[in-house]
Design an enzyme around this catalytic site. Structure first.
Site, PDB file in Angstrom:
ATOM      1  CG  HIS A 188     -24.787  -8.936  18.289  1.00 28.34           C
ATOM      2  ND1 HIS A 188     -23.915  -9.285  17.280  1.00 28.34           N
ATOM      3  CD2 HIS A 188     -26.010  -9.373  17.885  1.00 28.34           C
ATOM      4  CE1 HIS A 188     -24.589  -9.910  16.315  1.00 28.34           C
ATOM      5  NE2 HIS A 188     -25.855  -9.977  16.656  1.00 28.34           N
TER       6      HIS A 188
ATOM      7  CG  ASP B  46     -20.448 -10.556  18.620  1.00 29.66           C
ATOM      8  OD1 ASP B  46     -21.447  -9.849  18.891  1.00 29.66           O
ATOM      9  OD2 ASP B  46     -20.450 -11.793  18.748  1.00 29.66           O
TER      10      ASP B  46
ATOM     11  CD  GLU C 197     -26.167 -12.853  18.888  1.00 26.68           C
ATOM     12  OE1 GLU C 197     -27.316 -13.316  18.803  1.00 26.68           O
ATOM     13  OE2 GLU C 197     -25.330 -12.954  17.958  1.00 26.68           O
TER      14      GLU C 197
END
Length: 420
Positions: A82, A84, A148
């Site tokens: 991920h 983020d 996430e």
């Protein structure tokens, strides 16, 4: 096998990725193109552009997630990462959190180990395997999500709507060796309506449910109180210092009697009668994360990680009974069921063999308190990036990833790709 890769190029590209602000829920303008925020879109676009430059196939999925693929074959292997990140505290960093700064053999920056760095390492491991000419009888797809840390995982939901599900996957977002189990994650709200008999109290703290809150403030009888703690990942709250506990202790010492202060006093596994454990995954943990109290209502949001063999229904029943005398009720805001894969499965045993060959460490597979993208697909486990003895630095100030660890991880990922 020892794979070759360009470390200077890797570090330059990782720095560019870290410089993109992609904090969950706070990363710029939301638009039709960038539905999770401008920073998420830019991070995905940057990684996919690198994948294109490396000669791999790529696809963007509505600005929520994307993938980079190499190899040939009917079956698909997934590497799940991920882009983020969690938020950044105002004054806790010694370096610019949105840069990638080297100091004492470590790279510092928000997301450098969770999970932008591992995503970049996975891409370079794929390139190293491709450059080495290793014949592959399966396709390998790096799947990159952008949602996430919120726990909503809209990105993985979007992926599953139209894209091929891997036959097996691993995510470099936890510890070594392979993780055969992940605890269930309950994100709950404890709520009470306050009557006129409760003396007015203002209490605020916490911003993200999967982080130990490092600051809280209160106003009682016209006097302001505050407390500071130490942030940590909610999967192991013992590694942090919860500011709520410290502030409630101050208020009690001043003579404050209030249902919320009483609630904080029992907001532990023991106090809530949920000190449960099992052999595969260990003990339940509780993290009181977000507090909001005014004259009318009190709300405490908590992150609970429960053992894999204990039903969430039992946890909620015990907890509800414990808080009822204080006037609180519990509701589930979000739930991720536990993950439990056999230790002798092909996926786990292959990853274990690669890890042993690269490190000489014959440790058994582990169980995690964290929740990773391994839960998003069948036949998936967490694998790396943190070696035994390395500190947990995700979600804290001055997040870093040691260069020696990065080098070892890229070799392990490349060998795992070839072995699978």
């Amino acid at each position: 096998m020892e794979y070759l890769w360009n470390e200077t190029d890797f570090r330059n590209n990782l720095r560019r990725l870290i410089q993109i602000h992609s904090v969950t829920g706070d990363c710029g303008t939301v638009s039709k193109e960038a539905v999770l925020g401008k920073g998420i879109y830019q991070s995905l676009d940057f990684m996919l552009s690198l994948g294109d430059a490396f000669g791999f196939q790529t696809r963007m999925l509505d600005g929520m997630c994307g993938w980079i693929e190499m190899g040939e074959g009917e079956q698909l292997i997934g590497i799940l990462c991920h882009l983020d990140t969690v938020s950044v505290s105002a004054d806790g960093w010694d370096t610019d959190p949105f840069d990638c700064v080297e100091r004492d053999g470590k790279l510092y920056g928000r997301g450098v180990c969770d999970n932008k760095g591992p995503a970049m390492a996975a891409l370079y491991a794929m390139k190293a395997v491709a450059d080495a000419g290793v014949p592959l009888n399966k396709r390998v797809r790096l799947i990159l999500g952008g949602d996430e840390e919120s726990g909503d995982w809209k990105c993985m939901e979007r992926y599953r709507q139209t894209e091929e599900i891997p036959a097996m996957s691993f995510t470099p977002d936890a510890d070594y060796p392979a993780a055969f189990a992940e605890k269930g994650i309950l994100k709950i709200a404890l709520t009470a309506s306050l009557t006129e008999t409760a003396e007015p109290l203002f209490f605020r703290g916490g911003s993200q449910i999967n982080i130990v809150p490092d600051y809280a403030e209160a106003v009682w009888r016209g006097k302001r109180y505050e407390a500071r703690g130490v942030p940590a990942h909610a999967m192991d709250p013992s590694k942090g210092v919860n500011a709520f506990y410290k502030l409630a202790e101050q208020l009690r010492a001043e003579g404050c009697i209030h249902p919320f202060v009483e609630l904080i006093g029992i907001a532990t596994a023991e106090g809530l009668d949920i000190a449960l454990s099992d052999e595969p995954s260990g003990s339940l943990t509780v993290n009181p994360s977000i507090a909001a109290v005014d004259a009318a209502q009190a709300v405490l949001k908590c992150d609970i990680r429960h053992p894999v063999t204990i039903p969430s229904e039992e946890v909620m029943a015990r907890l509800s009974a414990a808080i009822a005398p204080l006037g609180f009720t519990a509701s589930i805001q979000q739930y991720l069921p536990p993950l439990y894969s056999p230790k002798d499965s092909h996926l786990v045993s292959t990853l274990q063999r690669v890890y042993f060959e690269q490190t000489g460490d014959a440790s058994e597979p582990v169980a995690l308190g964290g929740g990773t993208y391994a839960r998003a697909f069948p036949n998936a486990v967490a694998f790396g990036i943190r070696f035994p003895g390395e500190p947990e630095v995700c979600h804290i100030d001055n997040e870093y990833w040691a260069l020696d660890s990065i080098r070892k991880n890229i070799q392990i990922m490349a060998n795992a790709i070839a072995a699978l």
